[in-house]
Scaffold this active site. Structure first.
Site, PDB file in Angstrom:
ATOM      1  N   LYS A  22      14.335  51.189  13.228  1.00  0.00           N
ATOM      2  CA  LYS A  22      12.644  51.050  13.414  1.00  0.00           C
ATOM      3  C   LYS A  22      12.489  50.154  14.721  1.00  0.00           C
ATOM      4  O   LYS A  22      12.138  49.767  15.126  1.00  0.00           O
ATOM      5  CB  LYS A  22      12.619  49.961  12.444  1.00  0.00           C
ATOM      6  CG  LYS A  22      11.607  48.516  12.085  1.00  0.00           C
ATOM      7  CD  LYS A  22      12.499  47.259  11.564  1.00  0.00           C
ATOM      8  CE  LYS A  22      13.295  46.207  11.571  1.00  0.00           C
ATOM      9  NZ  LYS A  22      12.595  46.067  12.552  1.00  0.00           N
ATOM     10  N   ASN A  23      14.145  50.059  15.946  1.00  0.00           N
ATOM     11  CA  ASN A  23      13.593  49.551  16.682  1.00  0.00           C
ATOM     12  C   ASN A  23      13.289  49.733  17.997  1.00  0.00           C
ATOM     13  O   ASN A  23      13.031  49.048  19.666  1.00  0.00           O
ATOM     14  CB  ASN A  23      14.634  47.914  16.920  1.00  0.00           C
ATOM     15  CG  ASN A  23      14.775  46.486  15.574  1.00  0.00           C
ATOM     16  OD1 ASN A  23      13.698  46.535  15.319  1.00  0.00           O
ATOM     17  ND2 ASN A  23      15.419  46.248  15.657  1.00  0.00           N
ATOM     18  N   ARG A 100       5.859  40.180  14.313  1.00  0.00           N
ATOM     19  CA  ARG A 100       6.297  40.026  15.896  1.00  0.00           C
ATOM     20  C   ARG A 100       6.116  40.632  16.920  1.00  0.00           C
ATOM     21  O   ARG A 100       5.481  41.144  17.099  1.00  0.00           O
ATOM     22  CB  ARG A 100       6.870  39.058  15.846  1.00  0.00           C
ATOM     23  CG  ARG A 100       8.181  39.337  16.166  1.00  0.00           C
ATOM     24  CD  ARG A 100       9.625  38.079  15.938  1.00  0.00           C
ATOM     25  NE  ARG A 100       9.809  38.075  16.956  1.00  0.00           N
ATOM     26  CZ  ARG A 100       8.713  36.733  18.015  1.00  0.00           C
ATOM     27  NH1 ARG A 100       8.458  35.878  17.851  1.00  0.00           N
ATOM     28  NH2 ARG A 100       8.205  36.871  19.284  1.00  0.00           N
ATOM     29  N   CYS A 124       9.156  32.613  13.532  1.00  0.00           N
ATOM     30  CA  CYS A 124       9.445  32.715  12.463  1.00  0.00           C
ATOM     31  C   CYS A 124      10.921  32.511  11.600  1.00  0.00           C
ATOM     32  O   CYS A 124      11.718  31.476  12.270  1.00  0.00           O
ATOM     33  CB  CYS A 124      10.321  34.618  12.229  1.00  0.00           C
ATOM     34  SG  CYS A 124      11.262  34.949  12.959  1.00  0.00           S
ATOM     35  N   ARG A 129      11.384  32.189  18.835  1.00  0.00           N
ATOM     36  CA  ARG A 129      10.589  33.130  19.836  1.00  0.00           C
ATOM     37  C   ARG A 129       9.601  33.375  20.575  1.00  0.00           C
ATOM     38  O   ARG A 129       8.662  34.002  20.152  1.00  0.00           O
ATOM     39  CB  ARG A 129      11.347  34.095  18.148  1.00  0.00           C
ATOM     40  CG  ARG A 129      11.883  34.048  17.715  1.00  0.00           C
ATOM     41  CD  ARG A 129      12.586  34.884  16.775  1.00  0.00           C
ATOM     42  NE  ARG A 129      12.383  36.989  16.723  1.00  0.00           N
ATOM     43  CZ  ARG A 129      12.438  38.094  16.090  1.00  0.00           C
ATOM     44  NH1 ARG A 129      11.579  37.716  14.453  1.00  0.00           N
ATOM     45  NH2 ARG A 129      12.252  39.194  16.474  1.00  0.00           N
ATOM     46  N   ASP A 312      21.611  41.425  14.803  1.00  0.00           N
ATOM     47  CA  ASP A 312      21.403  41.671  13.570  1.00  0.00           C
ATOM     48  C   ASP A 312      22.536  42.008  12.672  1.00  0.00           C
ATOM     49  O   ASP A 312      22.042  42.889  11.990  1.00  0.00           O
ATOM     50  CB  ASP A 312      20.758  42.896  13.919  1.00  0.00           C
ATOM     51  CG  ASP A 312      19.333  42.395  14.919  1.00  0.00           C
ATOM     52  OD1 ASP A 312      18.548  43.800  15.322  1.00  0.00           O
ATOM     53  OD2 ASP A 312      18.812  41.597  15.027  1.00  0.00           O
ATOM     54  N   ARG A 404      11.264  46.077   5.253  1.00  0.00           N
ATOM     55  CA  ARG A 404      10.801  46.137   6.063  1.00  0.00           C
ATOM     56  C   ARG A 404      11.440  46.844   7.049  1.00  0.00           C
ATOM     57  O   ARG A 404      11.534  47.457   8.724  1.00  0.00           O
ATOM     58  CB  ARG A 404      10.976  44.696   7.070  1.00  0.00           C
ATOM     59  CG  ARG A 404      10.182  44.287   5.979  1.00  0.00           C
ATOM     60  CD  ARG A 404       9.696  42.827   7.052  1.00  0.00           C
ATOM     61  NE  ARG A 404       9.801  42.581   7.871  1.00  0.00           N
ATOM     62  CZ  ARG A 404       9.540  41.860   9.222  1.00  0.00           C
ATOM     63  NH1 ARG A 404       8.856  40.154   8.831  1.00  0.00           N
ATOM     64  NH2 ARG A 404       8.986  42.128  11.041  1.00  0.00           N
TER      65      ARG A 404
HETATM   66  C1  EPZ Z   1      14.270  42.427  19.194  1.00  0.00           C
HETATM   67  O1  EPZ Z   1      13.986  40.723  18.970  1.00  0.00           O
HETATM   68  C2  EPZ Z   1      14.440  42.880  18.150  1.00  0.00           C
HETATM   69  N1  EPZ Z   1      13.137  43.464  17.165  1.00  0.00           N
HETATM   70  C3  EPZ Z   1      15.018  41.160  17.081  1.00  0.00           C
HETATM   71  O2  EPZ Z   1      15.325  43.101  15.615  1.00  0.00           O
HETATM   72  C4  EPZ Z   1      16.402  41.710  17.473  1.00  0.00           C
HETATM   73  O3  EPZ Z   1      17.192  40.508  16.900  1.00  0.00           O
HETATM   74  C5  EPZ Z   1      16.299  41.282  18.939  1.00  0.00           C
HETATM   75  O4  EPZ Z   1      15.648  42.038  19.727  1.00  0.00           O
HETATM   76  C6  EPZ Z   1      17.264  40.525  19.288  1.00  0.00           C
HETATM   77  O5  EPZ Z   1      18.769  41.914  19.697  1.00  0.00           O
HETATM   78  C7  EPZ Z   1      12.644  44.636  18.096  1.00  0.00           C
HETATM   79  O6  EPZ Z   1      13.202  45.013  18.501  1.00  0.00           O
HETATM   80  C8  EPZ Z   1      11.286  44.662  17.378  1.00  0.00           C
HETATM   81  P1  EPZ Z   1      14.732  38.651  21.995  1.00  0.00           P
HETATM   82  P2  EPZ Z   1      12.654  40.160  19.837  1.00  0.00           P
HETATM   83  O7  EPZ Z   1      13.313  38.586  22.709  1.00  0.00           O
HETATM   84  O8  EPZ Z   1      12.036  40.931  20.757  1.00  0.00           O
HETATM   85  C9  EPZ Z   1      14.515  34.433  23.316  1.00  0.00           C
HETATM   86  C10 EPZ Z   1      15.420  43.066  13.526  1.00  0.00           C
HETATM   87  O9  EPZ Z   1      16.544  42.195  12.371  1.00  0.00           O
HETATM   88  N2  EPZ Z   1      13.339  34.984  24.102  1.00  0.00           N
HETATM   89  O10 EPZ Z   1      15.733  39.465  22.838  1.00  0.00           O
HETATM   90  O11 EPZ Z   1      11.790  39.741  19.305  1.00  0.00           O
HETATM   91  C11 EPZ Z   1      14.816  34.027  21.950  1.00  0.00           C
HETATM   92  O12 EPZ Z   1      13.782  32.710  21.641  1.00  0.00           O
HETATM   93  C12 EPZ Z   1      14.993  42.344  14.218  1.00  0.00           C
HETATM   94  O13 EPZ Z   1      15.302  44.468  13.325  1.00  0.00           O
HETATM   95  C13 EPZ Z   1      12.657  33.967  25.355  1.00  0.00           C
HETATM   96  O14 EPZ Z   1      13.170  32.628  24.816  1.00  0.00           O
HETATM   97  O15 EPZ Z   1      14.679  39.059  20.757  1.00  0.00           O
HETATM   98  C14 EPZ Z   1      15.692  34.802  21.394  1.00  0.00           C
HETATM   99  O16 EPZ Z   1      16.455  33.239  21.743  1.00  0.00           O
HETATM  100  C15 EPZ Z   1      15.125  40.703  13.901  1.00  0.00           C
HETATM  101  N3  EPZ Z   1      11.375  33.959  25.850  1.00  0.00           N
HETATM  102  C16 EPZ Z   1      16.246  35.135  22.560  1.00  0.00           C
HETATM  103  O17 EPZ Z   1      15.507  35.333  23.631  1.00  0.00           O
HETATM  104  C17 EPZ Z   1      10.852  35.266  25.657  1.00  0.00           C
HETATM  105  O18 EPZ Z   1      10.060  35.690  26.336  1.00  0.00           O
HETATM  106  C18 EPZ Z   1      16.281  37.109  22.048  1.00  0.00           C
HETATM  107  O19 EPZ Z   1      15.072  37.590  21.673  1.00  0.00           O
HETATM  108  C19 EPZ Z   1      11.707  36.307  24.908  1.00  0.00           C
HETATM  109  C20 EPZ Z   1      12.491  35.759  24.126  1.00  0.00           C
END
Ligand code: EPZ
Length: 425
Positions: A22-23, A100, A124, A129, A312, A404
């Protein structure tokens, strides 16, 4: 809303095939916006999030033709994406609030259309996030960003290469900036980039379309912008979190299962932790064969950006620890609220206490079936894993969360001998 009814206590056995990731599929679908023309993607998982994303892209004029499941093998699970004519550049709140990952259109739209209007995703279940790092990077490349009634309005004449250091190795942030930089004028260096395998899969697709990217798989990506990209066929990598979830289901039921078509190389941290807990398996480059384990031992785990233990997999691993001998301290370092599954696991008789970003799991001899409620994608997977080993009947409610991210979950588990069925709630 449907529910899944599970009769637990059956050791899983047999073979399960892993679907596309998916990702990886989501950013790769977004990347088709960068190259006008017809793209042929294969191994696209049949998931609700993919259907949602196709709706978002459809609003911009992207057309699709499902290759479906019949036809010559190379078209199996194929999805034909036609991005020749884009008529819009907006991702509306109604969609982004449900998924998102729709923010992944931001980078490609700014690169292709020089503008984008994307709803801020809002928080969420698992955390705030924010997307501040996505926006910081685009601004560094010359984009004018304004926030207007909950929408990110982005405009640029031509993206320019820049040196960007991310505050945090954000996965979709890295992906958005990687896509934007592919068509920028000049060189972009992205430091503290996410190294998740799905980022690498996107980079490989971009390279197939003519992008020039160095450092793929590392935390520093150097992208030399090109004038244009050309559609290229691409096969999505297998889903390492789906594979890890079936690993957890086989381990907790003390089954003997072969997980086929798994990205074994992308699962080292997960395999290592299961091994430490006493799970025995044999691996090839794309299969994991579990042998029935004796009793499992509680081990500590801390989630980390790749190549560390993936957040995850935290909920699913916790379910396994609920029936392990001894205690397990689980530390969640990525999201600030990713323990929603704890209270539901405790309804099944688990003994888990949360303090800040740590959960202490005291292993029990057995879990007992009960009605539980899914709250987010991986929490719902964790409840299914626990229910497969619980004595008696468990009803998992709000299973739309599962749809999902898990293709054909009931069929795949039934194929492994599990006793479960889906029913209207
Ligand atoms: C991706 O989400 C994945 N989704 C998530 O999978 C996964 O849990 C996550 O990466 C972490 O590995 C997809 O790839 C579609 P992040 P993402 O930006 O990109 C902070 C699932 O179950 N952050 O790496 O949204 C954020 O708040 C989903 O398949 C900032 O502070 O995650 C978080 O605490 C759930 N500022 C941390 O970084 C930003 O601009 C990691 O978030 C961006 C992120």
């Amino acid at each position: 809303m449907d529910k899944i009814i599970i009769e637990g206590g059956v050791p899983l056995s047999g073979r399960v095939a892993i679907s596309g990731a998916k990702n990886a599929a989501l950013p790769i679908l977004a990347a088709t916006l960068l190259a006008p023309g017809v793209h042929c993607l294969s191994n696209v998982p049949p998931l609700a999030d993919i259907r949602t994303f196709k709706k978002v892209l459809g609003l911009m004029g992207v057309q699709f033709e499902d290759g479906g499941h019949e036809g010559p093998p190379h078209r199996h699970d194929a999805l034909v994406v036609d991005t020749s004519r884009l008529t819009g550049w907006m991702a509306p709140y109604e969609v982004v609030k449900t998924m998102r990952a729709a923010v992944l259109v931001l980078g490609p739209l700014v690169a292709r259309m020089q503008q984008a209007s994307v709803s801020l995703p809002g928080g969420c279940a698992i955390g705030a996030r924010p997307i501040d790092q996505h926006l910081k990077g685009l601004e560094a490349m010359g984009t004018k960003i304004t926030l207007n009634q909950g929408y990110v309005e982005a405009k640029v004449r031509r993206l320019k290469g820049a040196d960007i250091t991310l505050d945090t190795p954000t996965v979709t942030g890295t992906e958005n900036l990687l896509m934007a930089a592919s068509l920028a004028q000049g060189v972009t260096r992205l430091h503290n980039a996410a190294q998740e395998p799905e980022v690498t899969d996107l980079a490989r697709f971009l390279t197939a379309m003519g992008a020039r990217i160095d450092g793929i798989g590392s935390d520093t990506l150097t992208i030399t912008g090109v004038e244009a990209l050309t559609p290229a066929p691409y096969r999505i990598m297998p889903d390492r979190i789906e594979a890890g979830t079936y690993l957890a289901a086989a381990a907790i039921t003390k089954g003997s299962v072969t997980i086929a078509g798994a990205p074994v190389g992308a699962l080292s941290a997960v395999l290592e932790k299961f091994h430490e807990a006493g799970v025995r398996y044999k691996i090839t480059d794309d299969t994991i064969t579990l042998e029935p384990a004796g009793s499992l031992t509680g081990v500590d785990v801390k989630t980390r950006p790749y190549p560390g233990f993936p957040t995850d997999m935290q909920a699913q691993f916790m379910a396994v620890m609920a029936l392990a001998r001894g205690a397990s301290v689980i530390t969640e370092t990525i999201f600030e609220n990713r323990f929603m599954h704890v209270s539901e696991l405790n309804r099944l008789g688990a003994d888990i206490t949360v303090s800040g970003n740590q959960a202490v799991v005291r292993g029990k001899k057995q879990l007992l079936g009960a009605p539980v409620m899914a709250t987010d994608l991986r929490a719902s997977a964790s409840l299914v894993v626990a229910a497969l080993a619980a004595q008696g009947t468990t009803e998992v409610h709000r299973v739309y969360h599962l749809d999902r991210g898990y293709a054909n979950l009931v069929d795949k588990l039934t194929g492994l001998g599990a006793r479960l069925r889906r029913a209207p709630a």
